[in-house]
Design an enzyme around this catalytic site. Structure first.
Site, PDB file in Angstrom:
ATOM      1  N   ASP A 164      14.453   5.292   5.062  1.00 57.59           N
ATOM      2  CA  ASP A 164      13.558   4.876   3.982  1.00 57.59           C
ATOM      3  C   ASP A 164      12.650   6.023   3.549  1.00 57.59           C
ATOM      4  O   ASP A 164      12.458   6.274   2.360  1.00 57.59           O
ATOM      5  CB  ASP A 164      12.679   3.702   4.432  1.00 57.59           C
ATOM      6  CG  ASP A 164      13.500   2.511   4.880  1.00 57.59           C
ATOM      7  OD1 ASP A 164      14.730   2.528   4.697  1.00 57.59           O
ATOM      8  OD2 ASP A 164      12.904   1.559   5.420  1.00 57.59           O
ATOM      9  N   GLY A 224       8.072  -6.432   1.231  1.00 59.03           N
ATOM     10  CA  GLY A 224       8.845  -7.310   2.110  1.00 59.03           C
ATOM     11  C   GLY A 224      10.166  -7.746   1.506  1.00 59.03           C
ATOM     12  O   GLY A 224      10.750  -8.740   1.928  1.00 59.03           O
ATOM     13  N   LEU A 276      12.921  -3.253   0.132  1.00 59.16           N
ATOM     14  CA  LEU A 276      12.977  -2.134  -0.804  1.00 59.16           C
ATOM     15  C   LEU A 276      12.016  -1.012  -0.406  1.00 59.16           C
ATOM     16  O   LEU A 276      11.727  -0.113  -1.174  1.00 59.16           O
ATOM     17  CB  LEU A 276      12.688  -2.640  -2.226  1.00 59.16           C
ATOM     18  CG  LEU A 276      13.656  -3.751  -2.691  1.00 59.16           C
ATOM     19  CD1 LEU A 276      13.233  -4.317  -4.041  1.00 59.16           C
ATOM     20  CD2 LEU A 276      15.091  -3.248  -2.760  1.00 59.16           C
ATOM     21  N   SER A 277      11.515  -1.108   0.821  1.00 59.75           N
ATOM     22  CA  SER A 277      10.718  -0.030   1.429  1.00 59.75           C
ATOM     23  C   SER A 277       9.393   0.249   0.752  1.00 59.75           C
ATOM     24  O   SER A 277       9.035   1.397   0.502  1.00 59.75           O
ATOM     25  CB  SER A 277      11.529   1.270   1.510  1.00 59.75           C
ATOM     26  OG  SER A 277      12.503   1.128   2.480  1.00 59.75           O
ATOM     27  N   TYR A 298      16.268  -6.812  15.036  1.00 54.72           N
ATOM     28  CA  TYR A 298      16.535  -5.397  14.798  1.00 54.72           C
ATOM     29  C   TYR A 298      16.614  -4.650  16.134  1.00 54.72           C
ATOM     30  O   TYR A 298      17.559  -3.905  16.395  1.00 54.72           O
ATOM     31  CB  TYR A 298      15.435  -4.813  13.911  1.00 54.72           C
ATOM     32  CG  TYR A 298      15.549  -3.336  13.626  1.00 54.72           C
ATOM     33  CD1 TYR A 298      16.291  -2.872  12.547  1.00 54.72           C
ATOM     34  CD2 TYR A 298      14.917  -2.395  14.439  1.00 54.72           C
ATOM     35  CE1 TYR A 298      16.394  -1.519  12.281  1.00 54.72           C
ATOM     36  CE2 TYR A 298      15.008  -1.041  14.182  1.00 54.72           C
ATOM     37  CZ  TYR A 298      15.737  -0.601  13.101  1.00 54.72           C
ATOM     38  OH  TYR A 298      15.836   0.742  12.838  1.00 54.72           O
ATOM     39  N   ASP A 344      21.517   4.587  10.562  1.00 52.98           N
ATOM     40  CA  ASP A 344      20.572   5.715  10.683  1.00 52.98           C
ATOM     41  C   ASP A 344      20.151   5.972  12.127  1.00 52.98           C
ATOM     42  O   ASP A 344      20.188   7.098  12.589  1.00 52.98           O
ATOM     43  CB  ASP A 344      19.372   5.614   9.720  1.00 52.98           C
ATOM     44  CG  ASP A 344      18.493   4.384   9.871  1.00 52.98           C
ATOM     45  OD1 ASP A 344      18.839   3.477  10.662  1.00 52.98           O
ATOM     46  OD2 ASP A 344      17.451   4.327   9.195  1.00 52.98           O
TER      47      ASP A 344
HETATM   48  P1  ADP Z   1       9.200  -3.372   2.968  1.00 51.94           P
HETATM   49  O1  ADP Z   1       8.969  -1.972   3.392  1.00 51.94           O
HETATM   50  O2  ADP Z   1      10.650  -3.762   3.053  1.00 51.94           O
HETATM   51  O3  ADP Z   1       8.627  -3.702   1.628  1.00 51.94           O
HETATM   52  P2  ADP Z   1       7.549  -3.895   5.244  1.00 51.94           P
HETATM   53  O4  ADP Z   1       7.237  -5.129   6.004  1.00 51.94           O
HETATM   54  O5  ADP Z   1       8.126  -2.749   5.964  1.00 51.94           O
HETATM   55  O6  ADP Z   1       8.463  -4.326   4.011  1.00 51.94           O
HETATM   56  O7  ADP Z   1       6.217  -3.375   4.546  1.00 51.94           O
HETATM   57  C1  ADP Z   1       5.415  -4.270   3.797  1.00 51.94           C
HETATM   58  C2  ADP Z   1       3.964  -4.036   4.162  1.00 51.94           C
HETATM   59  O8  ADP Z   1       3.538  -2.776   3.608  1.00 51.94           O
HETATM   60  C3  ADP Z   1       3.021  -5.059   3.546  1.00 51.94           C
HETATM   61  O9  ADP Z   1       2.896  -6.199   4.378  1.00 51.94           O
HETATM   62  C4  ADP Z   1       1.718  -4.271   3.476  1.00 51.94           C
HETATM   63  O10 ADP Z   1       1.075  -4.247   4.729  1.00 51.94           O
HETATM   64  C5  ADP Z   1       2.199  -2.862   3.175  1.00 51.94           C
HETATM   65  N1  ADP Z   1       2.196  -2.622   1.731  1.00 51.94           N
HETATM   66  C6  ADP Z   1       3.240  -2.404   0.917  1.00 51.94           C
HETATM   67  N2  ADP Z   1       2.853  -2.183  -0.364  1.00 51.94           N
HETATM   68  C7  ADP Z   1       1.505  -2.290  -0.354  1.00 51.94           C
HETATM   69  C8  ADP Z   1       0.487  -2.185  -1.363  1.00 51.94           C
HETATM   70  N3  ADP Z   1       0.795  -1.961  -2.637  1.00 51.94           N
HETATM   71  N4  ADP Z   1      -0.802  -2.324  -0.979  1.00 51.94           N
HETATM   72  C9  ADP Z   1      -1.106  -2.565   0.300  1.00 51.94           C
HETATM   73  N5  ADP Z   1      -0.219  -2.688   1.280  1.00 51.94           N
HETATM   74  C10 ADP Z   1       1.084  -2.559   0.979  1.00 51.94           C
HETATM   75 MG    MG Z   2       9.374  -1.223   5.322  1.00 51.20          MG
END
Ligand code: ADP
Ligand code: MG
Length: 387
Positions: free
Chosen positions: A176, A126, A129-130, A228, A33
């Site tokens: 994403d 984390g 899966l975004s 990255y 991307d």
């Molecule tokens: P991914 O996007 O792959 O799941 P990231 O590290 O990019 O991983 O994003 C994860 C972060 O997004 C979490 O640490 C949190 O800060 C935030 N997050 C995701 N879902 C939630 C949620 N349901 N409530 C609060 N924060 C969230």
């Molecule tokens: Mg992410």
């Protein structure tokens, strides 16, 4: 209780509406991307759901049902990039939705009245899966509707990406957010990351007697650890040496000639991955358009080898999923997303879903790894208003 009910309990009045935005898995096209190439994600049935009401006093209140933290209260006019640290800390999550409000405001859109937002998400965090893009896109869509901004889905995705890049401080590409904003049910989204044009490619697994499994290894990916950024810089350096603006401009037929011009072994590997993965996206599209869904399996598995050997972003757990899936009779498998953990996808005949899952679970136990979470990726709808 549903998210609107939770909103009412939390803030003491009814929300103006409820929106949802999904997480995604990427079928093929990894790290392409930011090279302005091609990707092909699909939306998951897992979504972030937000209940939102507009305010008029410039205050932004944010709350997540999934995090043990009080309501974050901010002022829209005081939002500045990196003012909230978005790490694993309990309060840091608010940077994602707050960043979207900042990005909208910064682009001149009328969001300065503020809003109350309460959200809950079923997207695993984390796991590659975004879950972060789901939070951003649901916030962007809700404010677009309520403030009548009239922005289309790709524009909202770009603003959401800007929030993550500039406000949260994560240098992600736009895939994403585009997947979360633009995907449709029963399709994979062919996205050209140069001009953000999209095409919905039919990907009706059930009609073909197939299943796409997501295997979340539960190994946390740490994109922030510099790997990255290092790959990204390596790709930019490769493009510079080859005299193109982005690696997307190197045609697959020209790959051997391009590689011959690169003396640095690492840059050669990165370039080979990007150019060949762009080609694999085209191959997969050709096969899906021809209705030859099974034939994409080997292309997925080749994509994994490229990520493992050339880009070197896999890990023992992801490699184990792919090798075990292959031995157990899957049609194809690859790691997906940023790498160093997170999830893999496995394409199987419906009848093989259970035995393949069982062998993967057994192989993880035998290797002493934490048990992975396995679920089907049903190509689902993009962001939308629910109520
Ligand atoms: P991914 O996007 O792959 O799941 P990231 O590290 O990019 O991983 O994003 C994860 C972060 O997004 C979490 O640490 C949190 O800060 C935030 N997050 C995701 N879902 C939630 C949620 N349901 N409530 C609060 N924060 C969230
Ligand atoms: Mg992410």
């Amino acid at each position: 209780m549903d998210v609107a009910g939770q909103f009412a309990e939390l803030y003491g009045y009814e929300p103006d509406g409820v929106w949802s935005a999904p997480g995604r898995v990427n079928l093929i096209g990894e790290y392409t991307d930011f090279n302005e190439g091609f990707v092909m994600p699909l939306a998951l049935p897992h979504t972030a759901v937000a209940a939102v009401a507009l305010r008029t006093d410039g205050v932004l209140r944010l709350h997540s049902a999934d995090i043990d933290a009080p309501v974050a209260e901010l002022r829209v006019e005081e939002l500045t990039p990196l003012s909230l640290s978005a790490g694993a800390g309990q309060g840091g999550w608010a940077a994602y939705p707050a960043g979207v409000v900042w990005a909208l405001r910064d682009a001149g859109h009328a969001v300065s009245g503020g809003a109350d937002i309460h959200l809950a998400s079923t997207v695993p965090t984390g796991a590659g899966l975004s879950s972060s893009a789901a939070l951003e896109v649901v916030t962007a869509l809700a404010l677009n509707d309520l403030c009548e901004l009239g922005l289309d889905a790709p524009r909202l995705a770009v603003l959401a990406q800007r929030a993550e890049n500039a406000f949260v401080g994560v240098p992600c590409g736009v895939m994403d957010q585009m997947a979360s904003a633009c995907a449709t049910e029963g399709h994979a989204l062919h996205l050209d990351c140069r001009d953000l044009t999209t095409r919905q490619v039919p990907f009706d697994l059930a009609a073909h007697g197939l299943r796409l499994l997501v295997v979340d290894t539960r190994v946390k990916h740490e994109l922030g650890d510099g790997a990255y950024a290092e790959r990204r810089a390596g790709c930019e350096e490769g493009a510079r040496i080859l005299g193109v603006s982005h690696l997307r401009d190197v045609q697959y037929a020209q790959l051997p000639a391009a590689l011959a011009k690169l003396t640095d072994e690492k840059i050669r590997r990165y370039v080979r991955h990007i150019v060949s993965d762009d080609h694999r996206v085209e191959q997969v599209i050709g096969l899906l358009d021809a209705g030859e869904v099974r034939a994409i399996g080997p292309v997925l598995t080749e994509g994994h080898a490229s990520l493992r050997d050339d880009l070197r972003i896999s890990c023992a757990e992801l490699d184990l999923v792919v090798s075990c899936a292959d031995t157990a009779g899957a049609i194809g498998a690859r790691m997906t997303g940023g790498g160093f953990g997170g999830s893999a996808i496995v394409l199987v005949e419906e009848a093989d879903a259970e035995p393949v899952t069982k062998s993967i679970l057994e192989a993880f136990t035998a290797a002493g790894f934490t048990a992975p979470r396995v679920f089907p990726a049903v190509p689902s709808a993009g962001a939308r208003r629910l109520a």
